[in-house]
Design a protein around this motif. Sequence first.
Motif, mmCIF file in Angstrom:
data_model
loop_
_atom_site.group_PDB
_atom_site.id
_atom_site.type_symbol
_atom_site.label_atom_id
_atom_site.label_comp_id
_atom_site.label_asym_id
_atom_site.label_seq_id
_atom_site.Cartn_x
_atom_site.Cartn_y
_atom_site.Cartn_z
ATOM 1 N N MET A 1 0.837 -1.216 0.000
ATOM 2 C CA MET A 1 0.000 0.000 0.000
ATOM 3 C C MET A 1 0.866 1.258 0.000
ATOM 4 S SD MET A 1 -2.968 -0.996 2.743
ATOM 5 C CE MET A 1 -4.077 -2.371 2.460
ATOM 6 N N ASP A 2 1.908 1.263 0.841
ATOM 7 C CA ASP A 2 2.807 2.423 0.902
ATOM 8 C C ASP A 2 3.518 2.640 -0.430
ATOM 9 O OD1 ASP A 2 2.078 2.835 3.531
ATOM 10 O OD2 ASP A 2 3.885 1.922 4.373
ATOM 11 N N THR A 3 3.906 1.554 -1.075
ATOM 12 C CA THR A 3 4.586 1.653 -2.366
ATOM 13 C C THR A 3 3.649 2.215 -3.432
ATOM 14 O OG1 THR A 3 6.002 -0.237 -1.804
ATOM 15 C CG2 THR A 3 5.825 0.359 -4.144
ATOM 16 N N ALA A 4 2.429 1.683 -3.467
ATOM 17 C CA ALA A 4 1.452 2.179 -4.445
ATOM 18 C C ALA A 4 1.171 3.666 -4.225
ATOM 19 C CB ALA A 4 0.164 1.367 -4.341
ATOM 20 N N ILE B 1 6.832 -4.767 -2.147
ATOM 21 C CA ILE B 1 7.110 -3.852 -3.260
ATOM 22 C C ILE B 1 6.779 -4.512 -4.597
ATOM 23 C CG2 ILE B 1 8.971 -2.651 -4.493
ATOM 24 C CD1 ILE B 1 10.273 -2.219 -1.688
ATOM 25 N N GLU B 2 7.175 -5.761 -4.751
ATOM 26 C CA GLU B 2 6.871 -6.486 -5.986
ATOM 27 C C GLU B 2 5.360 -6.684 -6.149
ATOM 28 O OE1 GLU B 2 8.832 -6.967 -8.317
ATOM 29 O OE2 GLU B 2 10.837 -7.560 -7.669
ATOM 30 N N LEU B 3 4.647 -6.880 -5.048
ATOM 31 C CA LEU B 3 3.196 -7.041 -5.106
ATOM 32 C C LEU B 3 2.539 -5.766 -5.623
ATOM 33 C CD1 LEU B 3 0.712 -8.806 -4.484
ATOM 34 C CD2 LEU B 3 0.747 -7.865 -2.159
ATOM 35 N N ALA B 4 2.949 -4.625 -5.101
ATOM 36 C CA ALA B 4 2.411 -3.352 -5.579
ATOM 37 C C ALA B 4 2.747 -3.127 -7.043
ATOM 38 C CB ALA B 4 2.967 -2.203 -4.735
ATOM 39 N N ASP B 5 3.977 -3.464 -7.428
ATOM 40 C CA ASP B 5 4.398 -3.291 -8.812
ATOM 41 C C ASP B 5 3.522 -4.109 -9.752
ATOM 42 O OD1 ASP B 5 6.270 -2.245 -10.764
ATOM 43 O OD2 ASP B 5 7.093 -4.266 -10.896
ATOM 44 N N GLU C 1 14.673 1.502 -8.554
ATOM 45 C CA GLU C 1 13.576 2.020 -7.734
ATOM 46 C C GLU C 1 13.194 1.012 -6.655
ATOM 47 O OE1 GLU C 1 10.982 4.950 -10.616
ATOM 48 O OE2 GLU C 1 10.997 2.808 -11.110
ATOM 49 N N LYS C 2 13.139 -0.258 -7.013
ATOM 50 C CA LYS C 2 12.843 -1.298 -6.017
ATOM 51 C C LYS C 2 13.937 -1.365 -4.959
ATOM 52 C CE LYS C 2 10.461 -4.174 -9.456
ATOM 53 N NZ LYS C 2 10.563 -5.418 -10.264
ATOM 54 N N LEU C 3 15.176 -1.236 -5.399
ATOM 55 C CA LEU C 3 16.309 -1.286 -4.486
ATOM 56 C C LEU C 3 16.275 -0.124 -3.507
ATOM 57 C CD1 LEU C 3 19.068 -2.471 -3.648
ATOM 58 C CD2 LEU C 3 20.105 -1.027 -5.410
ATOM 59 N N GLU C 4 16.013 1.073 -4.021
ATOM 60 C CA GLU C 4 15.980 2.239 -3.140
ATOM 61 C C GLU C 4 14.819 2.148 -2.146
ATOM 62 O OE1 GLU C 4 16.949 6.900 -3.331
ATOM 63 O OE2 GLU C 4 15.635 6.190 -4.932
ATOM 64 N N LEU C 5 13.651 1.763 -2.625
ATOM 65 C CA LEU C 5 12.498 1.622 -1.739
ATOM 66 C C LEU C 5 12.764 0.613 -0.634
ATOM 67 C CD1 LEU C 5 9.545 1.572 -4.294
ATOM 68 C CD2 LEU C 5 9.815 3.236 -2.450
ATOM 69 N N SER C 6 13.236 -0.570 -1.006
ATOM 70 C CA SER C 6 13.445 -1.631 -0.022
ATOM 71 C C SER C 6 14.572 -1.294 0.944
ATOM 72 C CB SER C 6 13.725 -2.962 -0.715
ATOM 73 O OG SER C 6 14.849 -2.884 -1.570
ATOM 74 N N HIS D 1 18.976 -0.241 5.557
ATOM 75 C CA HIS D 1 20.307 -0.490 5.013
ATOM 76 C C HIS D 1 20.156 -1.408 3.810
ATOM 77 C CE1 HIS D 1 19.756 -3.981 7.679
ATOM 78 N NE2 HIS D 1 19.500 -3.094 8.604
ATOM 79 N N PRO D 2 21.162 -1.444 2.929
ATOM 80 C CA PRO D 2 20.963 -2.136 1.650
ATOM 81 C C PRO D 2 21.441 -3.581 1.592
ATOM 82 C CG PRO D 2 22.934 -0.810 1.538
ATOM 83 C CD PRO D 2 22.370 -0.612 2.920
ATOM 84 N N ASP D 3 22.038 -4.118 2.677
ATOM 85 C CA ASP D 3 22.649 -5.444 2.550
ATOM 86 C C ASP D 3 21.613 -6.560 2.477
ATOM 87 O OD1 ASP D 3 22.141 -4.732 5.187
ATOM 88 O OD2 ASP D 3 24.071 -5.394 5.971
ATOM 89 N N ASN D 4 20.651 -6.601 3.406
ATOM 90 C CA ASN D 4 19.591 -7.609 3.315
ATOM 91 C C ASN D 4 18.699 -7.378 2.098
ATOM 92 O OD1 ASN D 4 19.568 -7.605 6.775
ATOM 93 N ND2 ASN D 4 19.593 -9.544 5.684
ATOM 94 N N ALA D 5 18.201 -6.158 1.967
ATOM 95 C CA ALA D 5 17.257 -5.848 0.887
ATOM 96 C C ALA D 5 17.902 -6.046 -0.484
ATOM 97 C CB ALA D 5 16.754 -4.414 1.032
ATOM 98 N N GLY D 6 19.140 -5.592 -0.636
ATOM 99 C CA GLY D 6 19.826 -5.743 -1.911
ATOM 100 C C GLY D 6 20.050 -7.198 -2.271
#
Length: 311
Positions: free
Chosen positions: A68-71, A106-110, A121-126, A132-137
């Motif tokens: 919802m936040d992503t959308a 994020i993928e669900l909203a996309d 964009e997905k990387l920055e959002l997550s 931090h970017p290690d888990n999300a990336g």
Amino acid sequence: MNEGEMVVIKVPGSTANLGPGFDSIGLALNLYLTLEAEKADKFEMIPLSEALSIYPSDESNFIFQVAMDTAKKYGRELPGCKARISSEIPLTRGLGSSAAAIVAGIELADALCGLQLTQYEKLELSSRMEGHPDNAGASLLGGLVIGCLSEEEVSVQSIKNIEFDIIAIVPKEELLTKESRGVLPSEWSFREAVQAGAVGNVMVAALLSGNYTLAGKMMSGDLFHHPYRKKMVPHLEVIEKAAPGLGAFGVTLSGAGPAVLCLAETGCAPAVAEGLRRLLPDMEIMPLKIDQEGCTVLKKSLAELEIPHTI
């Protein structure tokens, strides 16, 4: 996404803070969160395992909230959704369950809103949601991930040509990230920061050049978090002492813990795992591999899928 279609989102778990790579170096792991979703009149999250049944099943579910936040960020409203969720990632053990959920949201909203987000964009959002970017990336991109998050941007490099075995030692007790972060120092001297950064730099160079002995030495020389978290994770020191004799080249706390990872050259996992089972019979020992693909998203016709029974 059209009516009569289902989106299947598969997100790998991850380990972060790899040795001295605090908040910056992670690995994608072959443990997966899988979400099968379709448009519906209302929000419903159906857990396919007992462990996931503790979470809300309505729109307050964390994955729905991320979606919802992503959308909303892109001026859209998330439509109603019925989703089935399963996960091989142990919860609150430091193996990236929260980052995987964020990437899935994020993928669900996309998919549901047709946002057509880029990987960046997905990387920055997550990364910003996770902090931090290690888990999300790692969950998004796969492989060995080295990243930096600033106020202006996120910079991440995913490296796919590294292969070694991973053995996760997972205690029954959970450890919340907030508690584990609470034992870390609030500031350092310049000299300490330089030394800690140098250890991390050498570890990265050693991993990239295949000098695993040196990489393991740098992991044990971490100054960022291991010295402070050992009192919260007493089995870490036990594993550090035993692992080299079992065939592992490195030991690291996974994320904020309490899971600990042993790294071993390809093919050595069975011997290391067997030794760890004898040493720590009350803990779960999980031989793993690096996931090189990252998150995958497929759209299928509902007629193609056999929907599993819920718990």
